[in-house]
Motif scaffolding. Structure first.
Motif, short mmCIF file in Angstrom:
data_model
loop_
_atom_site.label_atom_id
_atom_site.label_comp_id
_atom_site.label_asym_id
_atom_site.label_seq_id
_atom_site.Cartn_x
_atom_site.Cartn_y
_atom_site.Cartn_z
N GLY A 26 0.83 -1.21 0.00
CA GLY A 26 0.00 0.00 0.00
C GLY A 26 0.85 1.24 0.00
N GLY A 27 0.44 2.22 0.79
CA GLY A 27 1.15 3.49 0.81
C GLY A 27 1.14 4.12 2.18
N ARG A 28 2.06 5.09 2.35
CA ARG A 28 2.16 5.87 3.58
C ARG A 28 2.07 7.33 3.20
N LEU A 29 1.29 8.08 3.96
CA LEU A 29 1.14 9.51 3.73
C LEU A 29 1.42 10.28 5.00
N LEU A 35 5.45 4.28 -1.34
CA LEU A 35 4.89 2.96 -1.55
C LEU A 35 5.45 2.08 -0.45
N SER A 36 4.62 1.24 0.13
CA SER A 36 5.02 0.45 1.29
C SER A 36 4.71 -1.02 1.04
N TYR A 37 5.65 -1.90 1.40
CA TYR A 37 5.46 -3.34 1.24
C TYR A 37 5.93 -4.03 2.51
N LEU A 38 5.09 -4.90 3.07
CA LEU A 38 5.41 -5.61 4.30
C LEU A 38 5.58 -7.09 4.02
N HIS A 39 6.57 -7.71 4.68
CA HIS A 39 6.85 -9.14 4.58
C HIS A 39 6.75 -9.74 5.97
N THR A 40 6.05 -10.84 6.10
CA THR A 40 5.96 -11.53 7.38
C THR A 40 7.21 -12.37 7.61
N THR A 48 9.42 -2.37 3.80
CA THR A 48 10.26 -1.67 2.84
C THR A 48 9.43 -0.57 2.20
N ASP A 49 10.03 0.58 1.99
CA ASP A 49 9.33 1.73 1.42
C ASP A 49 10.15 2.35 0.30
N LEU A 50 9.46 2.92 -0.67
CA LEU A 50 10.08 3.64 -1.76
C LEU A 50 9.26 4.90 -1.98
N GLY A 51 9.90 6.06 -1.95
CA GLY A 51 9.15 7.29 -2.17
C GLY A 51 9.89 8.52 -1.73
N ILE A 162 0.38 8.12 8.21
CA ILE A 162 -0.73 7.18 8.12
C ILE A 162 -0.48 6.23 6.96
N GLY A 163 -0.66 4.93 7.22
CA GLY A 163 -0.50 3.91 6.19
C GLY A 163 -1.81 3.25 5.85
N VAL A 164 -2.02 2.95 4.58
CA VAL A 164 -3.20 2.22 4.10
C VAL A 164 -2.67 1.12 3.19
N ARG A 165 -2.99 -0.14 3.52
CA ARG A 165 -2.42 -1.27 2.78
C ARG A 165 -3.46 -2.36 2.52
N TYR A 166 -3.26 -3.06 1.41
CA TYR A 166 -4.02 -4.27 1.08
C TYR A 166 -3.27 -5.44 1.71
#
Length: 172
Positions: A26-29, A35-40, A48-51, A162-166
């Motif tokens: 998802g993303g962080r604002l 752009l935000s990606y989470l790994h368990t 990990t974030d890119l932006g 604030i983060g919003v993720r699928y």
């Protein structure tokens, strides 16, 4: 020496990401967008974030997040308190032009790297959506004209994001 540090940081981020299970994307604002990606990784996760954000300029970052507590505040959904350390690399493109802040107040560096920490709270709904709020202070080192010096930009990491993720593989 600087090239070896960057290669090590990128290799570490990629090797950890390759062995983990997907958790969310998802993303962080906040003071910028990423752009935000989470790994368990077991009970914990890697983010990990890119932006772009004002604390770290244009960047890529990764943090290992320890899930500190999962309180049962509601019957549905899952809460998580998390915190953890990480690394980042980026470019320090100035944000201060046109904002009444002097260029001398924030040294400009074309390349930055450093350590970062994050603490936050996330809520994952019973459907594949996660909302989070966090703080991410940083210790930035800027490289300019063959000099390495700390910058003041990490102070902006104390502003909530604030983060919003699928969510993938949602467990109830």
């Amino acid at each position: 020496m600087m090239k070896k540090i960057v290669i090590f940081m990128v290799a570490a981020m990629l090797s950890v990401a390759a062995t983990a299970q997907p958790k969310a994307i998802g993303g962080r604002l906040g003071f910028g967008a990423q752009l935000s990606y989470l790994h368990t990784v077991g009970k914990n996760f890697i983010e990990t974030d890119l932006g772009y954000n004002y604390a770290m300029g244009h960047n890529i970052s990764a943090r290992y997040m320890f899930v500190i507590k999962q309180p049962k505040w509601t019957e549905q959904g899952n809460w998580e308190f998390y915190a953890g350390p990480g690394l980042f690399i980026g470019t320090d493109w100035p944000f201060y032009s046109g904002h009444g802040i002097s260029v001398a107040d924030f040294p400009r560096t074309p390349f930055m790297f450093g350590i970062t920490g994050q603490i936050g709270l996330a809520y994952t709904f019973n459907f594949p959506l996660q909302l989070s709020v966090d703080l991410r202070p940083t210790l930035n080192l800027g490289v300019n004209e063959s000099k390495v010096a700390p910058t003041l930009r990490g102070l902006f990491g104390f502003i909530p994001t604030i983060g919003v993720r699928y969510c993938f593989n949602k467990k109830n």
